[in-house]
Design a protein around this motif. Structure first.
Motif, PDB file in Angstrom:
ATOM      1  N   LEU A 115      47.690  44.346  12.989  1.00  0.00           N
ATOM      2  CA  LEU A 115      47.627  45.729  12.751  1.00  0.00           C
ATOM      3  C   LEU A 115      47.676  45.867  11.073  1.00  0.00           C
ATOM      4  CD1 LEU A 115      47.825  48.415  14.010  1.00  0.00           C
ATOM      5  CD2 LEU A 115      50.275  48.303  13.903  1.00  0.00           C
ATOM      6  N   GLN A 116      46.568  46.306  10.931  1.00  0.00           N
ATOM      7  CA  GLN A 116      46.430  46.623   9.410  1.00  0.00           C
ATOM      8  C   GLN A 116      46.814  48.231   9.141  1.00  0.00           C
ATOM      9  OE1 GLN A 116      45.578  44.777   6.750  1.00  0.00           O
ATOM     10  NE2 GLN A 116      46.261  46.593   5.312  1.00  0.00           N
ATOM     11  N   LEU A 134      50.636  47.484   4.432  1.00  0.00           N
ATOM     12  CA  LEU A 134      51.197  46.204   5.264  1.00  0.00           C
ATOM     13  C   LEU A 134      50.156  45.618   6.289  1.00  0.00           C
ATOM     14  CD1 LEU A 134      54.835  47.074   5.909  1.00  0.00           C
ATOM     15  CD2 LEU A 134      54.082  45.393   4.250  1.00  0.00           C
ATOM     16  N   ARG A 135      50.263  44.430   6.456  1.00  0.00           N
ATOM     17  CA  ARG A 135      49.435  43.883   7.726  1.00  0.00           C
ATOM     18  C   ARG A 135      50.324  43.217   8.681  1.00  0.00           C
ATOM     19  NH1 ARG A 135      44.449  39.479   8.472  1.00  0.00           N
ATOM     20  NH2 ARG A 135      46.111  38.202   7.748  1.00  0.00           N
ATOM     21  N   LEU A 136      50.512  43.746   9.809  1.00  0.00           N
ATOM     22  CA  LEU A 136      51.541  42.987  10.698  1.00  0.00           C
ATOM     23  C   LEU A 136      50.557  41.788  11.495  1.00  0.00           C
ATOM     24  CD1 LEU A 136      53.279  46.227  12.103  1.00  0.00           C
ATOM     25  CD2 LEU A 136      53.716  44.796  10.197  1.00  0.00           C
ATOM     26  N   SER A 137      51.324  40.987  11.805  1.00  0.00           N
ATOM     27  CA  SER A 137      50.898  39.713  12.451  1.00  0.00           C
ATOM     28  C   SER A 137      51.360  39.561  13.930  1.00  0.00           C
ATOM     29  CB  SER A 137      50.657  38.574  11.887  1.00  0.00           C
ATOM     30  OG  SER A 137      49.780  38.771  10.721  1.00  0.00           O
ATOM     31  N   CYS A 138      50.752  39.330  15.046  1.00  0.00           N
ATOM     32  CA  CYS A 138      51.329  38.719  16.272  1.00  0.00           C
ATOM     33  C   CYS A 138      50.793  37.772  16.837  1.00  0.00           C
ATOM     34  CB  CYS A 138      51.049  39.979  17.139  1.00  0.00           C
ATOM     35  SG  CYS A 138      51.579  39.599  18.771  1.00  0.00           S
ATOM     36  N   SER A 195      43.061  44.524  15.026  1.00  0.00           N
ATOM     37  CA  SER A 195      41.779  43.297  15.244  1.00  0.00           C
ATOM     38  C   SER A 195      42.636  42.216  15.610  1.00  0.00           C
ATOM     39  CB  SER A 195      41.518  43.266  13.765  1.00  0.00           C
ATOM     40  OG  SER A 195      42.424  42.538  12.934  1.00  0.00           O
ATOM     41  N   ARG A 196      41.834  41.258  15.872  1.00  0.00           N
ATOM     42  CA  ARG A 196      42.443  40.049  16.702  1.00  0.00           C
ATOM     43  C   ARG A 196      41.385  38.681  16.322  1.00  0.00           C
ATOM     44  NH1 ARG A 196      42.429  41.088  22.977  1.00  0.00           N
ATOM     45  NH2 ARG A 196      42.952  38.790  22.951  1.00  0.00           N
ATOM     46  N   ASP A 197      41.965  37.766  16.179  1.00  0.00           N
ATOM     47  CA  ASP A 197      41.253  36.428  16.011  1.00  0.00           C
ATOM     48  C   ASP A 197      41.884  35.667  17.383  1.00  0.00           C
ATOM     49  OD1 ASP A 197      40.377  34.099  15.361  1.00  0.00           O
ATOM     50  OD2 ASP A 197      40.649  34.219  12.972  1.00  0.00           O
ATOM     51  N   ASN A 198      40.934  35.564  18.005  1.00  0.00           N
ATOM     52  CA  ASN A 198      41.207  34.535  19.478  1.00  0.00           C
ATOM     53  C   ASN A 198      41.297  33.189  19.238  1.00  0.00           C
ATOM     54  OD1 ASN A 198      41.228  36.877  21.124  1.00  0.00           O
ATOM     55  ND2 ASN A 198      39.083  36.772  21.293  1.00  0.00           N
ATOM     56  N   ALA A 199      40.492  32.580  18.192  1.00  0.00           N
ATOM     57  CA  ALA A 199      40.726  31.399  17.965  1.00  0.00           C
ATOM     58  C   ALA A 199      41.922  31.000  17.380  1.00  0.00           C
ATOM     59  CB  ALA A 199      39.702  31.027  16.693  1.00  0.00           C
TER      60      ALA A 199
END
Length: 115
Positions: free
Chosen positions: A80-81, A18-22, A70-74
């Motif tokens: 969270l993978q 699963l990949r969680l996103s925030c 990981s993060r994508d600042n843009a």
């Protein structure tokens, strides 16, 4: 008002991913430290992963080699993978972002690992 929207949780079989996103609404997201926590039923909330003061990344021993932050600042989004999931990973997962002044929590997303 700052908002943190977590997504990506659900029911998965052992061994699955699963990949969680925030996703956040904060300004200057790049200045925030992002940590991921989890809380299993009847247990205390524990830090799963996050940056250390030395510049490396901390991972809970039980998730090392399986989870990656990981993060994508843009996109104002952190991730969270989670791979090779185990039943013991079942918990509510929380995103936490903070600076020296601010500290925000997401509402949590349920992850259930079961066959």
């Amino acid at each position: 008002q700052v908002q943190l929207a977590e997504s990506g949780g659900g029911l998965v079989q052992p061994g699955g991913s699963l990949r969680l996103s925030c996703a956040t609404s904060v300004r200057l997201f790049s200045t925030y430290i992002v940590n991921w926590y989890r809380q299993a039923p009847g247990k205390e909330r524990e830090l799963v992963a996050g940056p250390t003061s030395g510049g490396s990344t901390y991972y809970l021993d039980s998730v090392k080699g399986r989870f990656t932050i990981s993060r994508d600042n843009a996109k104002n989004t952190a991730y969270l993978q989670m791979n090779s999931l185990k039943p013991d990973d079942t918990a509510v997962y929380y995103c936490n972002i903070r600076t020296s002044v601010y500290n925000f929590w997401g509402q949590g997303t349920q992850v259930t690992v079961s066959s």
